[in-house]
Write an enzyme that holds these catalytic residues in place. Structure first.
Site, PDB file in Angstrom:
ATOM      1  CG  ASP A  75      -0.391   0.226   2.532  1.00  0.00           C
ATOM      2  OD1 ASP A  75       0.845   0.433   2.639  1.00  0.00           O
ATOM      3  OD2 ASP A  75      -1.150   0.221   3.525  1.00  0.00           O
ATOM      4  CG  HIS A  76      -0.867   4.684   1.443  1.00  0.00           C
ATOM      5  ND1 HIS A  76      -2.011   3.901   1.386  1.00  0.00           N
ATOM      6  CD2 HIS A  76      -0.823   5.182   2.689  1.00  0.00           C
ATOM      7  CE1 HIS A  76      -2.626   3.946   2.555  1.00  0.00           C
ATOM      8  NE2 HIS A  76      -1.927   4.716   3.368  1.00  0.00           N
ATOM      9  CB  CYS A 105       0.333  -2.583   4.646  1.00  0.00           C
ATOM     10  SG  CYS A 105      -0.131  -3.523   6.106  1.00  0.00           S
ATOM     11  N   GLY A 106       1.548  -0.457   6.342  1.00  0.00           N
ATOM     12  CA  GLY A 106       1.992   0.296   7.508  1.00  0.00           C
ATOM     13  C   GLY A 106       2.318  -0.557   8.715  1.00  0.00           C
ATOM     14  N   GLY A 116       1.681  -3.984   8.700  1.00  0.00           N
ATOM     15  CA  GLY A 116       1.869  -5.354   8.247  1.00  0.00           C
ATOM     16  C   GLY A 116       0.686  -6.246   8.571  1.00  0.00           C
ATOM     17  N   GLY A 119      -2.825  -5.758   8.320  1.00  0.00           N
ATOM     18  CA  GLY A 119      -3.896  -5.859   7.324  1.00  0.00           C
ATOM     19  C   GLY A 119      -3.480  -6.697   6.136  1.00  0.00           C
ATOM     20  CG  HIS A 141      10.530 -23.235  13.851  1.00  0.00           C
ATOM     21  ND1 HIS A 141      10.577 -22.908  15.189  1.00  0.00           N
ATOM     22  CD2 HIS A 141      11.764 -23.706  13.537  1.00  0.00           C
ATOM     23  CE1 HIS A 141      11.791 -23.178  15.662  1.00  0.00           C
ATOM     24  NE2 HIS A 141      12.521 -23.653  14.669  1.00  0.00           N
ATOM     25  NE  ARG A 154      10.658 -29.179  17.314  1.00  0.00           N
ATOM     26  CZ  ARG A 154      11.792 -28.538  17.156  1.00  0.00           C
ATOM     27  NH1 ARG A 154      12.800 -29.126  16.533  1.00  0.00           N
ATOM     28  NH2 ARG A 154      11.958 -27.313  17.608  1.00  0.00           N
ATOM     29  NE  ARG A 198       4.895 -28.671  16.622  1.00  0.00           N
ATOM     30  CZ  ARG A 198       6.113 -28.708  17.091  1.00  0.00           C
ATOM     31  NH1 ARG A 198       7.056 -27.950  16.557  1.00  0.00           N
ATOM     32  NH2 ARG A 198       6.421 -29.480  18.111  1.00  0.00           N
TER      33      ARG A 198
END
Length: 144
Positions: free
Chosen positions: A8-9, A65-66, A68, A70, A98, A132, A136
Site C-alpha cells: 500500500d502507500h 503495509c503500515g 503489516g 492488514g 518452523h 517435527r 504442525r
C-alpha cells in the site's frame, strides 16, 4: 526464482528498495504496486500476490503495509498461503524454518528500509526444517 510483491502507500519506498535488491540478485519480480504514495486499499495489492502464491505462479510473496497486519490477514485468507508478519531477521528466519512461510509481511512503519531488505534476504536464504514442524504445518489448512 520468481517473487510477487504488493504494497500500500506506506510501503512504496520499502518496495522500491526490496525490488532493487531482488533484481540485483537476478530474481524475477512481479510488482502488483502501488507505485506511489497516494492512499490506497491494501487488499487490492495483496490479493494478487496471495493468488500467485496460492496457485504456485511464484515461489514466494512479499507484502508491505503500515503495520503489516492488514496485509498479513488478507494474504492468509488464501488456501496454501502461510503469511508471516515479521519485524526482525530472527523472527523471519523462524517463520521460514518452523512455519514454512511462503509470504513475508513487512510492517513499514515499524522497521527501517535496511531492516526490511535484510528480512527479505533472510526469508529467501532460509529453508524449512521440516521434521517435527511439518506435522504442525499440515494442520493449518481448514476443510471447507
Amino acid at each position: 526464482m520468481k517473487i510477487a510483491i504488493g504494497n500500500d502507500h506506506a510501503g512504496t519506498g520499502y518496495k522500491k528498495k526490496v525490488v532493487d535488491y531482488l533484481k540485483n540478485k537476478g530474481i524475477e519480480v512481479i510488482n502488483y504496486g502501488t507505485n506511489n504514495d497516494d492512499s490506497v486499499d491494501y487488499p487490492d495489492f495483496v490479493h494478487p500476490v496471495a493468488h500467485d502464491v496460492e496457485n504456485q505462479k511464484v515461489d514466494f510473496g512479499i507484502i508491505i503495509c503500515g503495520s503489516g497486519n492488514g496485509a498479513n490477514m488478507t494474504a492468509n485468507k488464501h488456501q496454501g498461503v502461510r503469511s508471516a508478519l515479521c519485524w526482525t531477521a530472527e523472527i523471519t528466519k523462524l517463520a521460514r524454518e518452523h512455519n514454512n512461510a511462503n509470504v513475508l509481511s513487512i510492517p513499514a512503519r515499524f522497521v527501517s528500509e535496511p531492516q526490511a531488505v535484510d528480512m527479505v534476504k533472510v526469508f529467501l536464504e532460509t529453508a524449512f526444517e521440516g521434521g517435527r514442524h511439518q506435522k504442525r504445518v499440515d494442520k493449518i489448512p481448514v476443510e471447507n
